[in-house]
Scaffold this motif. Structure first.
Motif, PDB file in Angstrom:
ATOM      1  N   ARG A 199      25.479  80.857  25.105  1.00 30.32           N
ATOM      2  CA  ARG A 199      24.947  81.488  26.330  1.00 30.32           C
ATOM      3  C   ARG A 199      23.558  80.951  26.661  1.00 30.32           C
ATOM      4  O   ARG A 199      23.242  80.674  27.824  1.00 30.32           O
ATOM      5  N   LEU A 200      22.707  80.792  25.640  1.00 31.38           N
ATOM      6  CA  LEU A 200      21.346  80.305  25.866  1.00 31.38           C
ATOM      7  C   LEU A 200      21.330  78.873  26.395  1.00 31.38           C
ATOM      8  O   LEU A 200      20.418  78.490  27.134  1.00 31.38           O
ATOM      9  N   THR A 201      22.330  78.096  26.011  1.00 23.36           N
ATOM     10  CA  THR A 201      22.412  76.709  26.468  1.00 23.36           C
ATOM     11  C   THR A 201      23.329  76.557  27.687  1.00 23.36           C
ATOM     12  O   THR A 201      23.663  75.433  28.066  1.00 23.36           O
ATOM     13  N   VAL A 246      26.459  84.416  16.522  1.00 29.93           N
ATOM     14  CA  VAL A 246      25.361  83.469  16.702  1.00 29.93           C
ATOM     15  C   VAL A 246      25.808  82.308  17.600  1.00 29.93           C
ATOM     16  O   VAL A 246      25.058  81.860  18.471  1.00 29.93           O
ATOM     17  N   VAL A 247      27.028  81.830  17.385  1.00 31.96           N
ATOM     18  CA  VAL A 247      27.566  80.739  18.207  1.00 31.96           C
ATOM     19  C   VAL A 247      27.635  81.173  19.669  1.00 31.96           C
ATOM     20  O   VAL A 247      27.271  80.414  20.577  1.00 31.96           O
ATOM     21  N   VAL A 303      25.833  83.509  21.179  1.00 32.58           N
ATOM     22  CA  VAL A 303      24.465  83.623  21.705  1.00 32.58           C
ATOM     23  C   VAL A 303      23.900  82.249  22.047  1.00 32.58           C
ATOM     24  O   VAL A 303      23.311  82.046  23.123  1.00 32.58           O
ATOM     25  N   LEU A 304      24.084  81.286  21.145  1.00 35.06           N
ATOM     26  CA  LEU A 304      23.574  79.937  21.393  1.00 35.06           C
ATOM     27  C   LEU A 304      24.282  79.296  22.594  1.00 35.06           C
ATOM     28  O   LEU A 304      23.645  78.604  23.396  1.00 35.06           O
TER      29      LEU A 304
END
Length: 256
Positions: free
Chosen positions: A180-182, A174-175, A177-178
């Motif tokens: 990458r999204l940011t 999850v870390v 993914v977040l």
């Protein structure tokens, strides 16, 4: 010389279905490896597995484009053989997980450094030659071995158990993914970080379902877990291939 010709990418795009199948193969590899080495003599079992893996990998290296069944067959064999390598390192050679995990990590970093130095990038969208495939699969094998050792390190050495260890690695995913999204992580770094983490995620939950309660599991059995995951992988790959063929079919119809 790049070790091959052609410009088609020989590995899949990292789509949602890619990550689903990847996690399924990691769980299957863990369960099937444990099933085989506990039911048969470990030495010939590892040798036969290594031989099958070598045959499938050579076929993958010779492919001029991405072939779903061949590619995922190779990844599945990496899952089984990579697990055996990590387990042999610990069980047969007596190397603690706290030692084997950083050693496999160092091997992975060495692959990335050499890959980038030779090819200029470690981007999975540019696996268009045999040499780049060799670097790619060396990295894949290292991630599986390291992920296996890391999963066992969390479950056994850190006493988190398979379920607890699996949840820790899910949180790490999850870390990533977040990040990458940011835009805190670039696409290449995020891909390989996720690729490493999916190994202990799948393996930890497969172990949790398969092993007996004395080891903190549900006691479903490695054989049944392996069979279910093989079927799930086959179904998902077949579905993925069918989806890939739809645009081509539509284009052909419109031409006619």
């Amino acid at each position: 010389m790049t070790g091959g010709s052609g410009t088609r990418n020989r590995v899949p795009e990292p789509t949602a279905s890619f990550w689903l199948i990847k996690v399924l193969t990691t769980g299957m590899g863990e369960a099937l490896s444990d099933f085989l080495v506990t039911r048969f003599d470990p030495a010939p079992t590892v040798l036969v597995t290594a031989s099958v893996f070598a045959v499938v990998l050579v076929a993958q290296l010779r492919a001029g484009r991405y072939r779903p069944w061949l590619y995922w067959g190779a990844v599945s064999m990496v899952g089984v053989f990579g697990t055996m390598v990590a387990d042999v390192t610990h069980v047969a050679l007596g190397v603690p997980y706290a030692v084997s995990t950083p050693v496999f990590l160092a091997a992975l970093v060495a692959v990335f450094v050499l890959w980038r130095r030779v090819e200029g990038a470690v981007d999975v969208h540019t696996i268009t030659s045999t040499r780049r495939q060799l670097f790619y699969w060396a990295a894949v094998i290292a991630t599986f071995a390291m992920g296996t050792a890391a999963g066992d390190l969390a479950a056994s050495t850190f006493h988190l158990g398979y379920l607890g260890g699996g949840l820790v690695f899910v949180a790490a995913m999850v870390v990533v993914v977040l990040a990458r999204l940011t835009a805190m992580l670039g696409p290449v770094t995020a891909f390989w970080a996720a690729y490493v983490l999916t190994r202990p995620v799948g393996a930890s939950f497969a172990d949790y379902v398969a092993v007996p309660p004395a080891r903190g599991g549900l006691d479903v059995g490695t054989g049944l877990v392996s069979a279910v995951l093989v079927i799930a992988i086959a179904f998902t790959v077949a579905l993925q291939q069918k989806v890939r063929q739809i645009p081509a079919t539509g284009t052909a119809s419109s031409v006619r």
